[in-house]
Design an enzyme around this catalytic site. Structure first.
Site, mmCIF file in Angstrom:
data_model
loop_
_atom_site.group_PDB
_atom_site.id
_atom_site.type_symbol
_atom_site.label_atom_id
_atom_site.label_comp_id
_atom_site.label_asym_id
_atom_site.label_seq_id
_atom_site.Cartn_x
_atom_site.Cartn_y
_atom_site.Cartn_z
ATOM 1 C CE1 TYR A 108 -2.959 -3.110 0.209
ATOM 2 C CE2 TYR A 108 -3.408 -2.636 2.506
ATOM 3 C CZ TYR A 108 -3.594 -3.422 1.381
ATOM 4 O OH TYR A 108 -4.430 -4.523 1.436
ATOM 5 C CG HIS B 148 -1.010 -8.688 -0.415
ATOM 6 N ND1 HIS B 148 -0.591 -7.399 -0.245
ATOM 7 C CD2 HIS B 148 -2.356 -8.591 -0.578
ATOM 8 C CE1 HIS B 148 -1.627 -6.571 -0.298
ATOM 9 N NE2 HIS B 148 -2.701 -7.281 -0.509
HETATM 10 N N1 LIG Z 1 -5.688 -8.665 0.994
HETATM 11 C C1 LIG Z 1 -6.047 -8.013 -0.081
HETATM 12 O O1 LIG Z 1 -5.732 -8.400 -1.222
HETATM 13 C C2 LIG Z 1 -6.873 -6.763 0.070
HETATM 14 C C3 LIG Z 1 -7.519 -6.205 -1.050
HETATM 15 C C4 LIG Z 1 -8.323 -5.081 -0.854
HETATM 16 C C5 LIG Z 1 -8.438 -4.532 0.426
HETATM 17 N N2 LIG Z 1 -7.758 -5.072 1.494
HETATM 18 C C6 LIG Z 1 -7.823 -4.477 2.839
HETATM 19 O O2 LIG Z 1 -9.192 -4.302 3.182
HETATM 20 C C7 LIG Z 1 -9.439 -2.913 3.491
HETATM 21 C C8 LIG Z 1 -10.861 -2.528 3.116
HETATM 22 O O3 LIG Z 1 -11.098 -2.720 1.737
HETATM 23 P P1 LIG Z 1 -11.162 -1.516 0.676
HETATM 24 O O4 LIG Z 1 -10.369 -0.370 1.148
HETATM 25 O O5 LIG Z 1 -10.797 -2.132 -0.633
HETATM 26 O O6 LIG Z 1 -12.712 -1.189 0.571
HETATM 27 P P2 LIG Z 1 -13.896 -0.802 1.589
HETATM 28 O O7 LIG Z 1 -13.434 -0.786 2.989
HETATM 29 O O8 LIG Z 1 -15.022 -1.704 1.205
HETATM 30 O O9 LIG Z 1 -14.281 0.668 1.100
HETATM 31 C C9 LIG Z 1 -13.432 1.779 1.262
HETATM 32 C C10 LIG Z 1 -14.022 2.946 0.483
HETATM 33 O O10 LIG Z 1 -15.343 3.204 0.944
HETATM 34 C C11 LIG Z 1 -15.439 4.534 1.444
HETATM 35 N N3 LIG Z 1 -16.261 4.485 2.650
HETATM 36 C C12 LIG Z 1 -15.926 4.007 3.876
HETATM 37 N N4 LIG Z 1 -16.967 4.100 4.723
HETATM 38 C C13 LIG Z 1 -17.986 4.659 4.019
HETATM 39 C C14 LIG Z 1 -19.306 5.015 4.351
HETATM 40 N N5 LIG Z 1 -19.793 4.801 5.570
HETATM 41 N N6 LIG Z 1 -20.082 5.575 3.384
HETATM 42 C C15 LIG Z 1 -19.602 5.786 2.147
HETATM 43 N N7 LIG Z 1 -18.343 5.467 1.762
HETATM 44 C C16 LIG Z 1 -17.537 4.908 2.708
HETATM 45 C C17 LIG Z 1 -14.033 4.977 1.748
HETATM 46 O O11 LIG Z 1 -13.972 6.383 1.615
HETATM 47 P P3 LIG Z 1 -12.984 7.356 2.452
HETATM 48 O O12 LIG Z 1 -11.649 6.670 2.477
HETATM 49 O O13 LIG Z 1 -13.032 8.605 1.676
HETATM 50 O O14 LIG Z 1 -13.551 7.519 3.849
HETATM 51 C C18 LIG Z 1 -13.257 4.241 0.677
HETATM 52 O O15 LIG Z 1 -13.325 4.941 -0.549
HETATM 53 C C19 LIG Z 1 -8.354 -2.213 2.652
HETATM 54 O O16 LIG Z 1 -8.204 -0.845 3.006
HETATM 55 C C20 LIG Z 1 -7.181 -3.097 2.935
HETATM 56 O O17 LIG Z 1 -6.644 -2.840 4.222
HETATM 57 C C21 LIG Z 1 -7.000 -6.192 1.322
#
Ligand SMILES: NC(=O)c1ccc[n+]([C@@H]2O[C@H](COP(=O)([O-])OP(=O)(O)OC[C@H]3O[C@@H](n4cnc5c(N)ncnc54)[C@H](OP(=O)(O)O)[C@@H]3O)[C@@H](O)[C@H]2O)c1
Length: 279
Positions: free
Chosen positions: A56, A114
């Site tokens: 990241y 990962h």
């Molecule tokens: N292992 C892997 O391959 C992998 C892949 C993907 C993700 N991950 C991990 O999982 C975490 C979460 O997944 P993600 O970041 O992909 O997606 P997510 O948590 O499903 O969504 C994050 C997005 O949603 C927005 N958001 C958050 N809360 C909200 C709400 N209440 N209302 C409207 N929009 C909202 C955030 O905006 P703002 O940031 O502007 O608040 C951001 O743009 C990642 O950050 C990472 O740590 C791991």
């Protein structure tokens, strides 16, 4: 400050079931202050799990985590991940040491591969076990592994796998067919990543209807739906403080049998094997 739910890992240690994600943090100087502030607010409100990765922001997300957790490391459960390209025996050890430096900590609570790459699992595992003996990681596991990958990992000696972090949310229910039951039978934690599908699912009518019944929001319903499942950990990412607060409201929400049936009608459970999605 909220009382956080915990799950029990295979060896008996506890892991928080609610955490903060950090993907895309550290990618823009202009958002740096907001990102640190959002993570700090989450910690102030009782969130002790933070999920990050060397990938990241090419390491800058781990630096943001270090800034946000300064002086409070002891209370926290930090997850980081080694990139598959680095996951040789020597490469994994070096990657972990770099992560520790960026995170400004002497240990990572859970260290994950990962996704699967070309290095033999036995090599990555040998490195994980050495790092664990040295106290540099407390637990290790994998990410983006389907049932067959998990079986192969166990065969290669990875019996101590603590968690599998996968793409799982209401719009991505494929893992319910095989990999989730496989992990659950072995008490392996499932970390549901992208739990609100990066915001794309939030306009769905069925979510809005269930949310309206409870005076809740679509994001809260989506998170509660995950949190009610055994062995499930959610890691929504929010760099806006209002999102941090809103998402935490999921912990106060209880879905009824009617809510669950309505959600099942709109977001169908799988009827067979599908390949594991990945973002
Ligand atoms: N292992 C892997 O391959 C992998 C892949 C993907 C993700 N991950 C991990 O999982 C975490 C979460 O997944 P993600 O970041 O992909 O997606 P997510 O948590 O499903 O969504 C994050 C997005 O949603 C927005 N958001 C958050 N809360 C909200 C709400 N209440 N209302 C409207 N929009 C909202 C955030 O905006 P703002 O940031 O502007 O608040 C951001 O743009 C990642 O950050 C990472 O740590 C791991």
């Amino acid at each position: 400050m909220k009382d956080m739910p915990h799950i029990t890992l295979p060896g008996g240690d506890k892991m928080p079931a609610y955490g903060q994600g950090t993907w895309h943090m550290g990618e823009s100087r202009g958002r740096h202050t907001d990102e640190v502030a959002a993570l700090k607010l989450g910690i102030d409100l009782g969130i002790t799990l933070i999920d990050t990765a060397e990938m990241y922001g090419s390491g800058t997300a781990e630096e943001i985590v270090a800034e946000a957790t300064k002086g409070r490391r002891d209370k926290l459960f930090i997850v980081s991940k080694v990139l598959p390209y680095n996951a040789s025996q020597r490469g994994t050890i070096e990657a972990c040491e770099h992560s520790l430096k960026r995170l400004k900590t002497d240990h990572i609570d859970l260290y994950l591969l990962h996704w699967r790459g070309s290095h033999p699992f036995a090599e990555t595992l040998a490195a994980f076990e050495r790092l664990q003996r040295q106290g540099k990681i407390r637990h290790h596991g994998v990410s983006n592994f389907d049932r067959d990958d998990m079986a192969e990992w166990a065969q290669a000696g990875g019996k101590a796998v603590a968690a599998n972090q996968i793409l799982y949310n209401l719009t991505r229910r494929g893992p319910e067919w095989e990999v989730i039951p496989w992990c659950r039978e072995r008490d392996i934690a499932i970390m549901a990543y992208s739990p609100i599908e990066q915001g794309r699912m939030l306009g769905h009518k069925a979510l809005a209807e269930v949310a309206a019944r409870h005076g809740a929001t679509a994001a809260q319903v989506a998170l509660t739906w995950l949190l009610r499942q055994d062995g499930m950990v959610v890691i929504p990412k929010a760099s806006r403080q209002e999102h941090v607060r809103e998402n935490l409201g999921a912990l106060d929400l209880e879905l009824t049998e009617q809510d669950l049936a309505d959600l099942d009608r709109s977001f169908r459970p799988p009827k067979g094997r599908t390949s594991l999605g990945m973002l």
